[in-house]
Design an enzyme around this catalytic site. Structure first.
Site, PDB file in Angstrom:
ATOM      1  N   GLU A 127       0.864  -1.192   0.000  1.00  0.00           N
ATOM      2  CA  GLU A 127       0.000   0.000   0.000  1.00  0.00           C
ATOM      3  C   GLU A 127       0.893   1.232   0.000  1.00  0.00           C
ATOM      4  O   GLU A 127       2.096   1.129   0.287  1.00  0.00           O
ATOM      5  CB  GLU A 127      -0.872   0.008   1.266  1.00  0.00           C
ATOM      6  N   GLY A 242       7.383 -16.947  -3.060  1.00  0.00           N
ATOM      7  CA  GLY A 242       7.676 -15.999  -4.136  1.00  0.00           C
ATOM      8  C   GLY A 242       9.154 -15.715  -4.246  1.00  0.00           C
ATOM      9  O   GLY A 242       9.676 -15.478  -5.327  1.00  0.00           O
ATOM     10  N   GLU A 363       8.989  -8.067  -3.704  1.00  0.00           N
ATOM     11  CA  GLU A 363       8.863  -9.281  -2.876  1.00  0.00           C
ATOM     12  C   GLU A 363       9.835  -9.245  -1.684  1.00  0.00           C
ATOM     13  O   GLU A 363      10.377 -10.263  -1.267  1.00  0.00           O
ATOM     14  CB  GLU A 363       8.999 -10.537  -3.730  1.00  0.00           C
ATOM     15  N   SER A 366      16.212  -5.965  -0.354  1.00  0.00           N
ATOM     16  CA  SER A 366      17.403  -6.661   0.179  1.00  0.00           C
ATOM     17  C   SER A 366      17.506  -6.443   1.684  1.00  0.00           C
ATOM     18  O   SER A 366      17.925  -7.342   2.430  1.00  0.00           O
ATOM     19  CB  SER A 366      18.667  -6.132  -0.505  1.00  0.00           C
TER      20      SER A 366
HETATM   21  N1  CAA Z   1       7.390 -16.520   6.943  1.00  0.00           N
HETATM   22  C1  CAA Z   1       6.359 -16.872   7.732  1.00  0.00           C
HETATM   23  N2  CAA Z   1       5.894 -16.093   8.731  1.00  0.00           N
HETATM   24  C2  CAA Z   1       6.520 -14.924   8.912  1.00  0.00           C
HETATM   25  C3  CAA Z   1       7.598 -14.500   8.117  1.00  0.00           C
HETATM   26  C4  CAA Z   1       8.035 -15.356   7.100  1.00  0.00           C
HETATM   27  N3  CAA Z   1       9.050 -15.039   6.284  1.00  0.00           N
HETATM   28  N4  CAA Z   1       7.995 -13.278   8.555  1.00  0.00           N
HETATM   29  C5  CAA Z   1       7.182 -12.945   9.567  1.00  0.00           C
HETATM   30  N5  CAA Z   1       6.301 -13.939   9.786  1.00  0.00           N
HETATM   31  C6  CAA Z   1       5.238 -13.986  10.799  1.00  0.00           C
HETATM   32  C7  CAA Z   1       5.818 -14.010  12.216  1.00  0.00           C
HETATM   33  O1  CAA Z   1       6.111 -15.314  12.627  1.00  0.00           O
HETATM   34  C8  CAA Z   1       4.694 -13.389  13.005  1.00  0.00           C
HETATM   35  O2  CAA Z   1       3.666 -14.325  13.180  1.00  0.00           O
HETATM   36  P1  CAA Z   1       3.050 -14.660  14.653  1.00  0.00           P
HETATM   37  O3  CAA Z   1       2.617 -13.346  15.245  1.00  0.00           O
HETATM   38  O4  CAA Z   1       1.929 -15.603  14.363  1.00  0.00           O
HETATM   39  O5  CAA Z   1       4.168 -15.248  15.414  1.00  0.00           O
HETATM   40  C9  CAA Z   1       4.132 -12.336  12.053  1.00  0.00           C
HETATM   41  O6  CAA Z   1       4.496 -12.796  10.739  1.00  0.00           O
HETATM   42  C10 CAA Z   1       4.657 -10.959  12.291  1.00  0.00           C
HETATM   43  O7  CAA Z   1       6.054 -11.046  12.190  1.00  0.00           O
HETATM   44  P2  CAA Z   1       7.027  -9.990  12.832  1.00  0.00           P
HETATM   45  O8  CAA Z   1       6.671  -9.763  14.275  1.00  0.00           O
HETATM   46  O9  CAA Z   1       8.410 -10.450  12.521  1.00  0.00           O
HETATM   47  O10 CAA Z   1       6.600  -8.667  12.031  1.00  0.00           O
HETATM   48  P3  CAA Z   1       7.433  -7.399  11.661  1.00  0.00           P
HETATM   49  O11 CAA Z   1       6.450  -6.333  11.379  1.00  0.00           O
HETATM   50  O12 CAA Z   1       8.515  -7.132  12.667  1.00  0.00           O
HETATM   51  O13 CAA Z   1       8.219  -7.825  10.306  1.00  0.00           O
HETATM   52  C11 CAA Z   1       8.397  -8.435   7.993  1.00  0.00           C
HETATM   53  C12 CAA Z   1       7.596  -8.495   9.283  1.00  0.00           C
HETATM   54  C13 CAA Z   1       9.175  -9.737   7.871  1.00  0.00           C
HETATM   55  C14 CAA Z   1       9.367  -7.287   7.895  1.00  0.00           C
HETATM   56  C15 CAA Z   1       7.289  -8.328   6.933  1.00  0.00           C
HETATM   57  O14 CAA Z   1       6.559  -7.131   7.109  1.00  0.00           O
HETATM   58  C16 CAA Z   1       7.801  -8.393   5.508  1.00  0.00           C
HETATM   59  O15 CAA Z   1       8.121  -9.479   5.008  1.00  0.00           O
HETATM   60  N6  CAA Z   1       7.864  -7.230   4.832  1.00  0.00           N
HETATM   61  C17 CAA Z   1       8.156  -7.192   3.417  1.00  0.00           C
HETATM   62  C18 CAA Z   1       6.890  -7.312   2.639  1.00  0.00           C
HETATM   63  C19 CAA Z   1       7.132  -7.719   1.233  1.00  0.00           C
HETATM   64  O16 CAA Z   1       7.902  -8.621   0.925  1.00  0.00           O
HETATM   65  N7  CAA Z   1       6.408  -7.068   0.331  1.00  0.00           N
HETATM   66  C20 CAA Z   1       6.471  -7.429  -1.037  1.00  0.00           C
HETATM   67  C21 CAA Z   1       5.181  -7.068  -1.695  1.00  0.00           C
HETATM   68  S1  CAA Z   1       4.584  -8.248  -2.776  1.00  0.00           S
HETATM   69  C22 CAA Z   1       5.344  -7.968  -4.255  1.00  0.00           C
HETATM   70  O17 CAA Z   1       6.346  -7.319  -4.385  1.00  0.00           O
HETATM   71  C23 CAA Z   1       4.684  -8.727  -5.310  1.00  0.00           C
HETATM   72  C24 CAA Z   1       4.820  -8.317  -6.696  1.00  0.00           C
HETATM   73  O18 CAA Z   1       3.880  -7.836  -7.281  1.00  0.00           O
HETATM   74  C25 CAA Z   1       6.070  -8.702  -7.447  1.00  0.00           C
END
Ligand code: CAA
Length: 381
Positions: A127, A242, A363, A366
């Protein structure tokens, strides 16, 4: 440890290579210039089974393993990374998650045509104010009878204009933080759902990236994926899948840069000999090939772990982090080896650089990959 591919994997690799060289490559320069979506190519890829590669035949997919998918992604991205990302989103971010967490209704209604390549999917998590910090979803869905009513904006959505079915992540309980997020399937044409104009991007110019707007958009409750409140979990687990797809896209790009550089260095002469005979060029080629191999091995390891049913979160992030950085480095070196010719559109290497950069961003940037890797390491040690 066995590094040999099976006969089936070699066959998939070869058929993807043939398709890429014969059907995708001839028009890729033109599409990049015009920013034209490869609709006909995507249709043919669907017919050949490239759009639902890992989906079980029970749901009309090709039923192949992750290694075969990675090999095909590499071949296709090597000639056109825009086609690569279209394929990656449909396979990794859409069909994978729907098969694993979708209800039988969702699988019958949405997964099957997506796996057959008759319909195209998109994944809408980001978003304007929730990119890397993905828990900060502002798109809100409220229950009204047997429907959910969606309001909000999504950004940077790959296949945003061309998709038929969109996985949309939205907050459904503001007090519950990331545990109050839900995933939905939204069909194109649903009243209150519109897409924006195509972004004018640096690279992967023929893929259509745009924003999505939801204004009192009513979505039937049977379109909820997994269950209410599981949307963030769903999105994270889907993104793990992904990430080896984007790693494979980056490997394809890094390989394209390397092959262009080695070919050119054997043709171009300076100081009375082919530049390949100069040590300055040889060192670059050696580094490019070594980094490429390392990126490919990391990517195949992540795929092999997934195929073996073992944890692969850290390894998928490592592959995506490393391969995307190698794609950019190899493209820069390929341009350097080409000199002035590398800086003009006539030679493909400038496009490889433009196309590579996004692999370090989408996705999960880095920086986000490093966070994920470090958090997994701290759990393990
Ligand atoms: N796999 C599985 N579960 C995960 C995970 C992973 N890689 N990373 C976090 N989680 C889970 C945690 O276990 C936690 O779950 P519970 O509460 O049930 O234990 C929950 O998610 C929250 O995790 P955090 O407390 O670690 O959350 P955070 O806010 O500190 O960080 C983050 C999370 C890893 C930074 C996450 O926000 C993230 O991955 N951000 C990047 C988002 C992203 O990749 N966006 C890409 C957009 S899609 C795109 O680009 C598609 C396209 O069109 C090409």
């Amino acid at each position: 440890m066995n590094f040999d591919l099976t006969e089936d994997q070699l066959m998939i690799q070869e058929s993807a290579r043939d398709f890429a060289q014969n059907e995708i490559a001839p028009s890729s320069i033109e599409r990049d210039k015009k920013g034209e979506f490869p609709a006909e190519i995507v249709k043919k890829m669907g017919e050949l089974g490239f759009m639902g590669m890992m989906v079980s035949p029970n749901y009309d997919g090709a039923g192949l393993d992750t290694i075969s998918y990675v090999l095909a992604m590499i071949e296709i991205s090597k000639v056109d990374a825009s086609v690569g990302v279209i394929m990656s989103v449909n396979n990794s971010l859409v069909t994978f998650g729907l098969e694993k967490w979708g209800s039988e209704y969702i699988k019958e209604t949405f997964l099957k045509p997506l796996a057959r390549g008759e319909k195209l999917g998109a994944f809408a998590l980001s978003e304007p104010e929730a990119g890397s910090d993905a828990t900060k979803q502002k798109t809100y869905a409220e229950k009204d009878g047997s429907h959910w009513v969606l309001n909000g904006i999504k950004n940077w959505i790959t296949n945003g204009q061309s998709a038929d079915y969109y996985i949309v992540i939205a907050q459904t309980d503001k007090d519950q933080g990331h545990k109050g997020i839900t995933a939905f399937v939204v069909e194109k044409g649903t009243p209150g759902f519109e897409h924006g104009v195509k972004e004018d991007k640096l690279g992967i110019r023929s893929s259509d990236t745009c924003s999505l707007t939801f204004t009192n958009c009513r979505v039937p409750e049977e379109n909820v994926i997994w269950e209410v409140g599981k949307g963030f979990n769903f999105a994270m687990n889907t993104l793990n899948g992904g990430r080896y797809g984007i790693a494979a896209q980056a490997v394809g790009l890094a390989e394209a840069s390397f092959e262009a550089a080695i070919k050119y260095s054997k043709e171009r002469k300076t100081f009375g000999t082919e530049i390949a005979n100069h040590q300055a060029i040889q060192f670059k080629l050696a580094d490019m090939a070594t980094n490429l191999d390392a990126a490919k091995l990391l990517t195949l390891r992540a795929a092999a772990l997934k195929d073996a049913g073992k944890p692969y979160i850290k390894e998928a992030s490592m592959a995506k982090l490393y391969a995307s950085e190698v794609a950019v480095k190899n493209a820069l070196e390929a341009i350097q080896i080409h000199g002035g010719y590398g800086y003009v559109r006539e030679y493909l290497v400038e496009r490889f650089l433009r196309d590579s950069k996004i692999t370090e961003i989408y996705e999960g940037t880095s920086e986000i990959q490093r966070i994920i890797i470090a958090r997994q390491l701290l759990k393990e040690y």
